[in-house]
Design a protein around this motif. Structure first.
Motif, PDB file in Angstrom:
ATOM      1  N   ASN A   1      30.845  39.542  13.156  1.00 21.88           N
ATOM      2  CA  ASN A   1      29.887  40.621  12.865  1.00 21.88           C
ATOM      3  C   ASN A   1      29.983  41.124  11.429  1.00 21.88           C
ATOM      4  O   ASN A   1      29.203  41.972  11.009  1.00 21.88           O
ATOM      5  CB  ASN A   1      30.088  41.787  13.844  1.00 21.88           C
ATOM      6  N   ASN A   2      30.988  40.640  10.693  1.00 20.58           N
ATOM      7  CA  ASN A   2      31.131  40.994   9.263  1.00 20.58           C
ATOM      8  C   ASN A   2      31.272  39.714   8.441  1.00 20.58           C
ATOM      9  O   ASN A   2      32.286  39.497   7.766  1.00 20.58           O
ATOM     10  CB  ASN A   2      32.368  41.889   9.051  1.00 20.58           C
ATOM     11  N   PRO A   3      30.272  38.843   8.496  1.00 14.11           N
ATOM     12  CA  PRO A   3      30.424  37.498   7.932  1.00 14.11           C
ATOM     13  C   PRO A   3      30.592  37.456   6.417  1.00 14.11           C
ATOM     14  O   PRO A   3      31.425  36.715   5.902  1.00 14.11           O
ATOM     15  CB  PRO A   3      29.148  36.783   8.360  1.00 14.11           C
ATOM     16  N   ILE A   4      29.794  38.255   5.696  1.00 16.49           N
ATOM     17  CA  ILE A   4      29.825  38.179   4.215  1.00 16.49           C
ATOM     18  C   ILE A   4      31.177  38.670   3.693  1.00 16.49           C
ATOM     19  O   ILE A   4      31.809  38.012   2.862  1.00 16.49           O
ATOM     20  CB  ILE A   4      28.667  39.007   3.572  1.00 16.49           C
ATOM     21  N   GLU A   5      31.634  39.809   4.237  1.00 16.25           N
ATOM     22  CA  GLU A   5      32.932  40.365   3.812  1.00 16.25           C
ATOM     23  C   GLU A   5      34.070  39.402   4.178  1.00 16.25           C
ATOM     24  O   GLU A   5      35.002  39.206   3.396  1.00 16.25           O
ATOM     25  CB  GLU A   5      33.204  41.719   4.499  1.00 16.25           C
ATOM     26  N   THR A   6      33.955  38.805   5.370  1.00 21.66           N
ATOM     27  CA  THR A   6      35.000  37.864   5.830  1.00 21.66           C
ATOM     28  C   THR A   6      35.108  36.689   4.862  1.00 21.66           C
ATOM     29  O   THR A   6      36.204  36.316   4.442  1.00 21.66           O
ATOM     30  CB  THR A   6      34.677  37.354   7.248  1.00 21.66           C
ATOM     31  N   GLN A   7      33.970  36.097   4.497  1.00 20.73           N
ATOM     32  CA  GLN A   7      33.981  34.950   3.583  1.00 20.73           C
ATOM     33  C   GLN A   7      34.457  35.329   2.177  1.00 20.73           C
ATOM     34  O   GLN A   7      35.170  34.565   1.530  1.00 20.73           O
ATOM     35  CB  GLN A   7      32.588  34.314   3.523  1.00 20.73           C
ATOM     36  N   GLU A   8      34.078  36.520   1.720  1.00 22.53           N
ATOM     37  CA  GLU A   8      34.518  36.985   0.395  1.00 22.53           C
ATOM     38  C   GLU A   8      36.045  37.116   0.365  1.00 22.53           C
ATOM     39  O   GLU A   8      36.701  36.722  -0.599  1.00 22.53           O
ATOM     40  CB  GLU A   8      33.846  38.334   0.070  1.00 22.53           C
ATOM     41  N   LYS A   9      36.592  37.642   1.453  1.00 19.64           N
ATOM     42  CA  LYS A   9      38.047  37.813   1.569  1.00 19.64           C
ATOM     43  C   LYS A   9      38.748  36.447   1.538  1.00 19.64           C
ATOM     44  O   LYS A   9      39.752  36.257   0.851  1.00 19.64           O
ATOM     45  CB  LYS A   9      38.340  38.520   2.898  1.00 19.64           C
ATOM     46  N   VAL A  10      38.190  35.496   2.290  1.00 19.60           N
ATOM     47  CA  VAL A  10      38.747  34.137   2.323  1.00 19.60           C
ATOM     48  C   VAL A  10      38.701  33.528   0.922  1.00 19.60           C
ATOM     49  O   VAL A  10      39.692  32.968   0.433  1.00 19.60           O
ATOM     50  CB  VAL A  10      37.970  33.235   3.326  1.00 19.60           C
ATOM     51  N   PHE A  11      37.564  33.669   0.252  1.00 23.23           N
ATOM     52  CA  PHE A  11      37.376  33.119  -1.105  1.00 23.23           C
ATOM     53  C   PHE A  11      38.432  33.663  -2.075  1.00 23.23           C
ATOM     54  O   PHE A  11      39.116  32.901  -2.764  1.00 23.23           O
ATOM     55  CB  PHE A  11      35.961  33.451  -1.597  1.00 23.23           C
ATOM     56  N   GLN A  12      38.565  35.008  -2.111  1.00 22.14           N
ATOM     57  CA  GLN A  12      39.509  35.639  -3.046  1.00 22.14           C
ATOM     58  C   GLN A  12      40.945  35.204  -2.750  1.00 22.14           C
ATOM     59  O   GLN A  12      41.733  34.950  -3.663  1.00 22.14           O
ATOM     60  CB  GLN A  12      39.391  37.174  -2.971  1.00 22.14           C
ATOM     61  N   ASN A  13      41.261  35.095  -1.473  1.00 22.81           N
ATOM     62  CA  ASN A  13      42.601  34.696  -1.047  1.00 22.81           C
ATOM     63  C   ASN A  13      42.920  33.259  -1.480  1.00 22.81           C
ATOM     64  O   ASN A  13      44.014  32.958  -1.966  1.00 22.81           O
ATOM     65  CB  ASN A  13      42.694  34.835   0.478  1.00 22.81           C
ATOM     66  N   LEU A  14      41.944  32.364  -1.314  1.00 20.32           N
ATOM     67  CA  LEU A  14      42.128  30.961  -1.710  1.00 20.32           C
ATOM     68  C   LEU A  14      42.384  30.841  -3.210  1.00 20.32           C
ATOM     69  O   LEU A  14      43.308  30.143  -3.646  1.00 20.32           O
ATOM     70  CB  LEU A  14      40.887  30.130  -1.343  1.00 20.32           C
TER      71      LEU A  14
ATOM     72  N   ASP B   1      23.508  28.278  24.322  1.00 17.33           N
ATOM     73  CA  ASP B   1      23.136  28.115  22.912  1.00 17.33           C
ATOM     74  C   ASP B   1      23.820  26.869  22.366  1.00 17.33           C
ATOM     75  O   ASP B   1      25.045  26.766  22.376  1.00 17.33           O
ATOM     76  CB  ASP B   1      23.566  29.352  22.107  1.00 17.33           C
ATOM     77  N   LYS B   2      23.008  25.920  21.893  1.00 15.90           N
ATOM     78  CA  LYS B   2      23.593  24.665  21.392  1.00 15.90           C
ATOM     79  C   LYS B   2      24.272  24.841  20.038  1.00 15.90           C
ATOM     80  O   LYS B   2      25.059  24.014  19.614  1.00 15.90           O
ATOM     81  CB  LYS B   2      22.516  23.586  21.297  1.00 15.90           C
ATOM     82  N   GLY B   3      23.920  25.925  19.322  1.00 19.89           N
ATOM     83  CA  GLY B   3      24.554  26.167  18.028  1.00 19.89           C
ATOM     84  C   GLY B   3      26.037  26.466  18.202  1.00 19.89           C
ATOM     85  O   GLY B   3      26.462  27.005  19.221  1.00 19.89           O
ATOM     86  N   MET B   4      26.826  26.083  17.197  1.00 23.15           N
ATOM     87  CA  MET B   4      28.273  26.327  17.237  1.00 23.15           C
ATOM     88  C   MET B   4      28.639  27.426  16.240  1.00 23.15           C
ATOM     89  O   MET B   4      28.138  27.432  15.115  1.00 23.15           O
ATOM     90  CB  MET B   4      29.028  25.044  16.905  1.00 23.15           C
ATOM     91  N   LEU B   5      29.521  28.321  16.652  1.00 16.78           N
ATOM     92  CA  LEU B   5      29.935  29.458  15.835  1.00 16.78           C
ATOM     93  C   LEU B   5      30.744  28.962  14.636  1.00 16.78           C
ATOM     94  O   LEU B   5      31.806  28.361  14.795  1.00 16.78           O
ATOM     95  CB  LEU B   5      30.780  30.409  16.683  1.00 16.78           C
ATOM     96  N   LEU B   6      30.228  29.198  13.429  1.00 23.47           N
ATOM     97  CA  LEU B   6      30.903  28.762  12.213  1.00 23.47           C
ATOM     98  C   LEU B   6      32.171  29.587  12.016  1.00 23.47           C
ATOM     99  O   LEU B   6      32.131  30.823  12.062  1.00 23.47           O
ATOM    100  CB  LEU B   6      29.958  28.930  11.015  1.00 23.47           C
ATOM    101  N   GLN B   7      33.292  28.902  11.809  1.00 26.59           N
ATOM    102  CA  GLN B   7      34.591  29.594  11.699  1.00 26.59           C
ATOM    103  C   GLN B   7      34.768  30.154  10.280  1.00 26.59           C
ATOM    104  O   GLN B   7      35.221  29.467   9.375  1.00 26.59           O
ATOM    105  CB  GLN B   7      35.712  28.624  12.066  1.00 26.59           C
ATOM    106  N   LEU B   8      34.399  31.405  10.123  1.00 27.12           N
ATOM    107  CA  LEU B   8      34.380  32.028   8.792  1.00 27.12           C
ATOM    108  C   LEU B   8      35.724  32.645   8.421  1.00 27.12           C
ATOM    109  O   LEU B   8      35.924  33.058   7.291  1.00 27.12           O
ATOM    110  CB  LEU B   8      33.292  33.117   8.752  1.00 27.12           C
TER     111      LEU B   8
ATOM    112  N   PRO C   1      25.201  35.785  15.167  1.00 25.93           N
ATOM    113  CA  PRO C   1      26.157  35.337  14.150  1.00 25.93           C
ATOM    114  C   PRO C   1      25.731  33.983  13.563  1.00 25.93           C
ATOM    115  O   PRO C   1      24.713  33.422  13.983  1.00 25.93           O
ATOM    116  CB  PRO C   1      27.446  35.192  14.963  1.00 25.93           C
ATOM    117  N   TYR C   2      26.533  33.485  12.636  1.00 26.51           N
ATOM    118  CA  TYR C   2      26.210  32.210  11.985  1.00 26.51           C
ATOM    119  C   TYR C   2      26.601  31.046  12.898  1.00 26.51           C
ATOM    120  O   TYR C   2      27.778  30.816  13.154  1.00 26.51           O
ATOM    121  CB  TYR C   2      26.930  32.095  10.638  1.00 26.51           C
ATOM    122  N   ARG C   3      25.563  30.347  13.391  1.00 29.34           N
ATOM    123  CA  ARG C   3      25.805  29.173  14.239  1.00 29.34           C
ATOM    124  C   ARG C   3      25.117  27.959  13.629  1.00 29.34           C
ATOM    125  O   ARG C   3      24.021  28.075  13.070  1.00 29.34           O
ATOM    126  CB  ARG C   3      25.266  29.393  15.656  1.00 29.34           C
ATOM    127  N   VAL C   4      25.749  26.796  13.787  1.00 26.43           N
ATOM    128  CA  VAL C   4      25.209  25.561  13.195  1.00 26.43           C
ATOM    129  C   VAL C   4      25.151  24.449  14.225  1.00 26.43           C
ATOM    130  O   VAL C   4      25.851  24.478  15.239  1.00 26.43           O
ATOM    131  CB  VAL C   4      26.075  25.061  12.003  1.00 26.43           C
TER     132      VAL C   4
END
Length: 498
Positions: free
Chosen positions: A25-38, A287-294, A353-356
């Protein structure tokens, strides 16, 4: 009677569901955190220094300093890691190399680190727990579970363990599942796939199998051997079998065949694992979409597939993706892969959420005439054409026929039927019509008499298995490409045609 293990699974599943919801439910913040950490963690590595990680604080900085690479372009860094050098792509040394057979590069050595390994295990576990939370079905945890996988025997190279991903993951089965798990360690170590499947049949025949998992084409082989041995449907042999977990290929072309082999419908969970990371899993049965592991140490970028081979394609993050567009997925991970092209194309089915869904491979397409036909389109065409019929497909692949003996060029569909249609021409017309409806380029080429409608060439029973066997690629994580832009596979199938 409900067991304690089954009862305990339900609150555990609820807890994991809540935790998942938090980041989903907080996808953008989650990805930003992952990016900065990497970026922070890899800034002192050889790669980080070479690419000025100390100057990167945003995605636009990252684009400026780190180009998109495939394995070939990253290979000289990987070779340094393989030779035993530390702090090259990620801090320290990897704990494993997942060895995969590359199409262009021979063997690939994909690093798995102390930071990335837990995310593979957690995602697989969470896929099952979210299923329990959604359905309330936890009885299967009392029965036996099987995962058809590669050998868990690992080799060592400069202090780093080396093996197939599925073999590496076999070392991480949680203690509470060890007693439930089949096949035995000895059987799992058998290298020859056919010998292994026969041993698995013997070992599982009298067991209470409740969960079966693996790549559909190889699970199909296991089911067929069970049926040959007993003369019974798989669902009659394993009365409590009610969950099929799969990944690697689209299940839809196999679904009718599986339901026939099993004798009934069973729930299924689709996973999207790879040596490079565990990217997504199906979190909803409807739902055939798969939850993207952010939140799994992976930062995602996307490039429109149609622009990918341009000189400077636009790289976007999840906040700018559009539903239904075909994207090449680019990853940066806590295993030390940076702006890395894994070769897959995906389409988003949801952004909340983001599903692919996996739509194909960037190298697996047909555009011999400018038609840009992708894997998802041929699979959907096959599904639509066989829906509501008793036609069952074992396997298929598609190739362009550029120089036919007579008439216009066409797409040639190599199909192995379980039970063939009464009228192959009518099936070909249905598939062709579906493809035209989905792909306007293909429609224009048929309409403009550049191509003639597709033709079906029948492959003999077990012809695809024999083909894979001849290449030394029977079983494990190997799979037949759905389509290709040349005749390499088509030419090799010449010995297996009806």
């Amino acid at each position: 009677m409900i067991s304690l293990k089954s009862l305990l699974a339900i609150p555990f599943a609820k807890r994991v569901y809540k935790k998942t919801q938090k980041w989903a439910n907080n996808p953008i913040e989650t990805q930003e955190k992952v990016f900065q950490n990497l970026i922070k963690k890899a800034s002192k590595t050889a790669f980080g220094k070479d690419h000025h990680f100390d100057e990167i604080s945003s995605h636009s900085d990252f684009i400026k300093h780190v180009p998109i690479r495939d394995y070939e372009a990253l290979k000289h860094y990987v070779e340094r890691v393989v030779s035993g050098e530390e702090n090259v792509l990620w801090k320290g040394k990897p704990i494993y190399f997942a060895k995969t057979s590359g199409t262009t590069s021979g063997s690939k050595y994909i690093p798995i680190t102390k930071d990335s390994m837990p995310t593979h295990v957690e995602a697989a576990r969470n896929a099952i727990l979210l299923y329990i939370n959604e359905t309330g079905n936890s009885k299967f945890v009392n029965g036996k579970m099987i995962f058809l996988q590669g050998s868990p025997i690992l080799n060592e190279q400069n202090g780093i363990q080396l093996g197939r991903l599925s073999g590496i993951v076999a070392h991480y089965v949680p203690k509470y599942l060890q007693k439930n798990r089949l096949p035995s360690w000895e059987t799992n170590c058998i290298e020859d796939w056919e010998t292994k499947v026969d041993a698995i049949v013997e070992e599982t025949l009298k067991e209470d199998m409740t969960v079966i998992s693996g790549i559909p084409s190889w699970v199909q082989m296991y089911f067929e051997r069970l049926q040959q041995k007993t003369g019974k449907k798989v669902g009659d042999i394993f009365k409590n079998f009610n969950l099929f977990i799969f990944g690697g290929v689209n299940y839809e072309p196999y679904r009718a065949k599986f339901e026939n082999l099993i004798g009934r419908k069973v729930d299924s969970i689709e996973l999207y694992p790879a040596s490079e990371g565990f990217f997504a899993f199906q979190d909803k049965q409807d739902d055939k979409g798969m939850l993207l592991q952010l939140n799994s140490g992976i930062f995602y970028e996307f490039v429109k597939a149609e622009e990918f081979f341009d000189e400077n394609p636009k790289r976007i993050t999840i906040k700018d993706v559009t539903i239904g567009v075909n994207y090449v997925m680019i990853i940066s991970t806590n295993a030390g892969l940076w702006a890395y092209n894994i070769g897959d194309t995906v389409q988003f089915t949801s952004t909340k959420p983001y599903r692919v869904i996996v739509s194909g491979r960037i190298k697996h397409f047909i555009s011999a005439f400018g038609e840009h036909v992708i894997g998802k389109e041929v699979e959907q065409a096959m599904q639509e054409a066989t829906e509501g019929t008793d036609i069952q497909i074992s396997e298929f692949t598609v190739a362009p026929q550029i120089n036919p003996e007579k008439g216009l060029p066409y797409h040639e569909w190599f199909i192995e039927f379980e039970n063939e249609p009464k009228n192959i021409g009518a099936l070909a017309s249905k598939i062709d019509q579906s493809l035209q409806n989905q792909n306007s380029y293909y429609f224009d080429l048929i309409e403009g008499k550049v191509l003639q409608p597709l033709k079906i060439t029948q492959v003999t029973k077990n012809g695809f298995q024999e083909h894979m066997k001849s290449l030394g690629k029977l079983g494990g994580q190997n799979k037949i490409p759905r389509l290709s832009n040349d005749r390499k596979i088509a030419d090799l199938l010449a010995n297996h045609l009806v």
